[in-house]
Scaffold this motif. Structure first.
Motif, PDB file in Angstrom:
ATOM      1  N   VAL A   1       0.872  -1.165   0.000  1.00 24.73           N
ATOM      2  CA  VAL A   1       0.000   0.000   0.000  1.00 24.73           C
ATOM      3  C   VAL A   1       0.914   1.221   0.000  1.00 24.73           C
ATOM      4  N   ARG A   2       0.845   2.004  -1.055  1.00 19.46           N
ATOM      5  CA  ARG A   2       1.725   3.167  -1.179  1.00 19.46           C
ATOM      6  C   ARG A   2       1.352   4.225  -0.151  1.00 19.46           C
ATOM      7  N   ARG A   3       2.298   4.554   0.685  1.00 18.53           N
ATOM      8  CA  ARG A   3       2.106   5.527   1.758  1.00 18.53           C
ATOM      9  C   ARG A   3       1.819   6.922   1.204  1.00 18.53           C
ATOM     10  N   SER A   4       2.372   7.239   0.049  1.00 18.93           N
ATOM     11  CA  SER A   4       2.154   8.569  -0.524  1.00 18.93           C
ATOM     12  C   SER A   4       0.701   8.775  -0.953  1.00 18.93           C
ATOM     13  N   VAL A   5       0.001   7.705  -1.283  1.00 18.66           N
ATOM     14  CA  VAL A   5      -1.397   7.789  -1.716  1.00 18.66           C
ATOM     15  C   VAL A   5      -2.351   7.637  -0.527  1.00 18.66           C
ATOM     16  N   ALA A   6      -2.038   6.707   0.373  1.00 16.29           N
ATOM     17  CA  ALA A   6      -2.905   6.434   1.530  1.00 16.29           C
ATOM     18  C   ALA A   6      -2.055   6.305   2.790  1.00 16.29           C
ATOM     19  N   PRO A   7      -1.670   7.429   3.390  1.00 12.21           N
ATOM     20  CA  PRO A   7      -0.815   7.365   4.579  1.00 12.21           C
ATOM     21  C   PRO A   7      -1.482   6.654   5.760  1.00 12.21           C
ATOM     22  N   HIS A   8      -2.788   6.572   5.766  1.00 16.61           N
ATOM     23  CA  HIS A   8      -3.521   5.930   6.852  1.00 16.61           C
ATOM     24  C   HIS A   8      -3.674   4.423   6.633  1.00 16.61           C
ATOM     25  N   GLY A   9      -3.246   3.932   5.492  1.00 12.49           N
ATOM     26  CA  GLY A   9      -3.420   2.518   5.160  1.00 12.49           C
ATOM     27  C   GLY A   9      -2.758   1.571   6.142  1.00 12.49           C
ATOM     28  N   ARG A  10      -1.569   1.895   6.581  1.00 12.83           N
ATOM     29  CA  ARG A  10      -0.848   1.025   7.527  1.00 12.83           C
ATOM     30  C   ARG A  10      -1.546   0.980   8.871  1.00 12.83           C
ATOM     31  N   ALA A  11      -2.028   2.128   9.341  1.00 14.02           N
ATOM     32  CA  ALA A  11      -2.705   2.161  10.640  1.00 14.02           C
ATOM     33  C   ALA A  11      -3.982   1.331  10.603  1.00 14.02           C
TER      34      ALA A  11
END
Length: 143
Positions: free
Chosen positions: A74-84
């Protein structure tokens, strides 16, 4: 190759076998491995359909050099909340500031989407990938 019980061990064993594959073979394997893993990506995107950014941030690549295998991220630049929301720390919730009120925080529950998609398809994807590797190896005179 004996089938290990744990999917992660099977993936490591397959990656070890892929490490010594010649360049010509890799060119034939790449599209087949992508096709085998595409259902996982689609499942993860549907599991994250509650978000407008996470589904389009999910991408896949196949590599044969460092850590060979299929990488779904999951690209952090597109969805920074994805990891959380995935809950990568193992916690069932996470804390974040309230929009417009940085001095206030709120706890929110995780909503895993990637790991459940991988677990649901692990056996099928692994079997498909192993079959493709064996077929291409036989065609090229290996084995």
């Amino acid at each position: 190759m004996a089938e290990p019980a744990d999917p992660s061990q099977a993936i490591r064993a397959l990656a070890k076998e892929l490490d010594g594959i010649p360049k010509e073979l890799r060119q034939k394997l790449r599209p087949a491995l992508r096709a085998a893993a595409e259902p996982v990506v689609q499942d993860a995107r549907s599991r994250a359909s509650w978000s407008t950014r996470i589904p389009r941030a999910i991408s896949m690549s196949v590599r044969f050099s460092r850590d060979p295998g299929v990488l779904i991220r999951v690209r952090r630049s597109v969805a920074p909340h994805g990891r959380a929301y995935e809950g990568i720390t193992g916690a069932s919730d996470f804390v974040h500031p309230v929009f417009g009120h940085r001095d206030r925080e709120v706890a929110e529950g995780t909503r895993p989407y990637l790991e459940p998609a991988v677990r649901a398809a692990a056996d099928n994807v692994l079997a498909t990938a192993a079959g493709v590797v064996e077929q291409v190896a036989r065609e090229q005179g290996f084995r």
